[in-house]
Design an enzyme around this catalytic site. Structure first.
Site, short mmCIF file in Angstrom:
data_model
loop_
_atom_site.label_atom_id
_atom_site.label_comp_id
_atom_site.label_asym_id
_atom_site.label_seq_id
_atom_site.Cartn_x
_atom_site.Cartn_y
_atom_site.Cartn_z
N SER A 38 -12.39 -0.94 -9.60
CA SER A 38 -13.22 0.26 -9.69
C SER A 38 -12.91 1.05 -10.97
O SER A 38 -13.00 0.51 -12.06
CB SER A 38 -13.05 1.11 -8.43
N ASP A 184 -17.81 -3.02 -4.73
CA ASP A 184 -16.51 -2.50 -5.15
C ASP A 184 -15.34 -3.40 -4.72
O ASP A 184 -15.24 -3.78 -3.56
CB ASP A 184 -16.33 -1.11 -4.51
#
Length: 306
Positions: A38, A184
């Site tokens: 991320s 993610d």
């Protein structure tokens, strides 16, 4: 000193990493290998491409963080728009602004795909929810009949930063034209401190981890939308409260982030300054006590006692 580094995911809190990087640079640290999830993937990619802390800070000072939350016409419709965006696109916001921004920065350093980087220099974590697998990019490209030259670094980072429900999944077509939905990396490994581990490491692996004292959620859940928000916040923030064993803690720089969450895209100057200073001071304190040889001795003792 050469080090491997792993940066945790944490949304806009990644600003704190810049202060941490400056502190490392002042100690003449050289980045051997880098990995991230991320927001950590953004920082890892920039460092792997040759950016210094002051360059990253200058670039971030010009960015409009609100644009990271890519709004569409549907986002202008309260409640109904959110529901329709989720139903149609499987995510509330677009995430392509980050990819475009990162593309331009990497191009200035002559980087486009993973093939433009030294082999093993950079690893990005993402989640293939079509196949239920964690992705380590570019290592796992062979699964998709692809090579490092087939994947832009910016695309891998966009995949890793696509928070579920908040952002649309990246629909990735492999060379055999099969579709995969990528989200993610924090879904499966938000802090992949293990990624460079070997029995006898030549360099230390430092982890950069956010510390948050509590999960801030709404106590009252009057609607399904509020329920969704609470589930989402809990999923994101619980990463910061998980148990870390001794072997992880002693090589991890823990950075307090106050009450700033991963999705606070409209930070003011005071909040940005707080994050930067927190990263810097936490890293300075960590480095003042670090001893690689002592760490290796302790590590070997733990292995023998297992």
């Amino acid at each position: 000193m050469k080090v491997d580094a792993v940066f945790e995911g944490g949304g806009v809190r990644g600003i704190a990493f810049i202060g941490a990087i400056q502190a490392m640079e002042e100690e003449n640290v050289e980045w051997e290998r880098l990995a991230g999830t991320s927001a950590g993937a953004v920082i890892a990619a920039l460092l792997a491409s040759g950016y210094k802390s002051y360059e990253i800070r200058d670039q971030l000072s010009d960015i409009d963080f609100s644009k990271l939350r890519g709004r569409t016409i549907l986002n202008r419709l309260p409640v109904v728009g959110t529901f329709l965006a989720l139903m149609v696109h499987l995510g509330i916001y677009k995430n392509d602004y980050l990819e475009t921004w990162l593309d331009s920065l990497l191009a200035e350093k002559g980087i486009k795909t993973f093939a433009d980087l030294p082999e093993g220099k950079l690893k990005i974590i993402a989640s293939d929810i079509s196949n239920g697998q964690m992705l380590i990019l570019p290592d796992d490209l062979g699964r998709y009949r692809m090579t490092p030259a087939d994947l832009k670094v910016s695309t891998a980072v966009m995949m890793s930063t696509s928070l579920p429900f908040f952002f649309r999944p990246v629909i990735w077509k492999s060379k055999d034209r099969n579709k995969s939905y990528i989200l993610d990396g924090g879904l499966l490994s938000n802090f992949p401190i293990w990624i460079f581990d070997t029995d006898n490491p030549r360099f230390p692996t430092f982890g950069f981890h956010f510390v948050k004292n509590e999960v801030n959620i709404n106590a009252v859940i009057p609607t399904p939308i509020h329920l969704f928000k609470n589930i989402f916040k809990t999923m994101l923030q619980a990463h910061d409260l998980r148990y870390m064993n001794e072997g992880t803690i002693e090589r991890t720089i823990q950075i307090p982030t106050g009450d700033i969450s991963a999705t606070d895209f409209e930070l003011n100057e005071d909040e940005i300054d707080f994050l930067y200073k927190s990263g810097y001071t936490s890293t300075k304190e960590f480095l003042s006590k670090w001893d690689f040889e002592q760490y290796k001795i302790k590590r070997m003792q733990r292995v023998k006692n297992k």
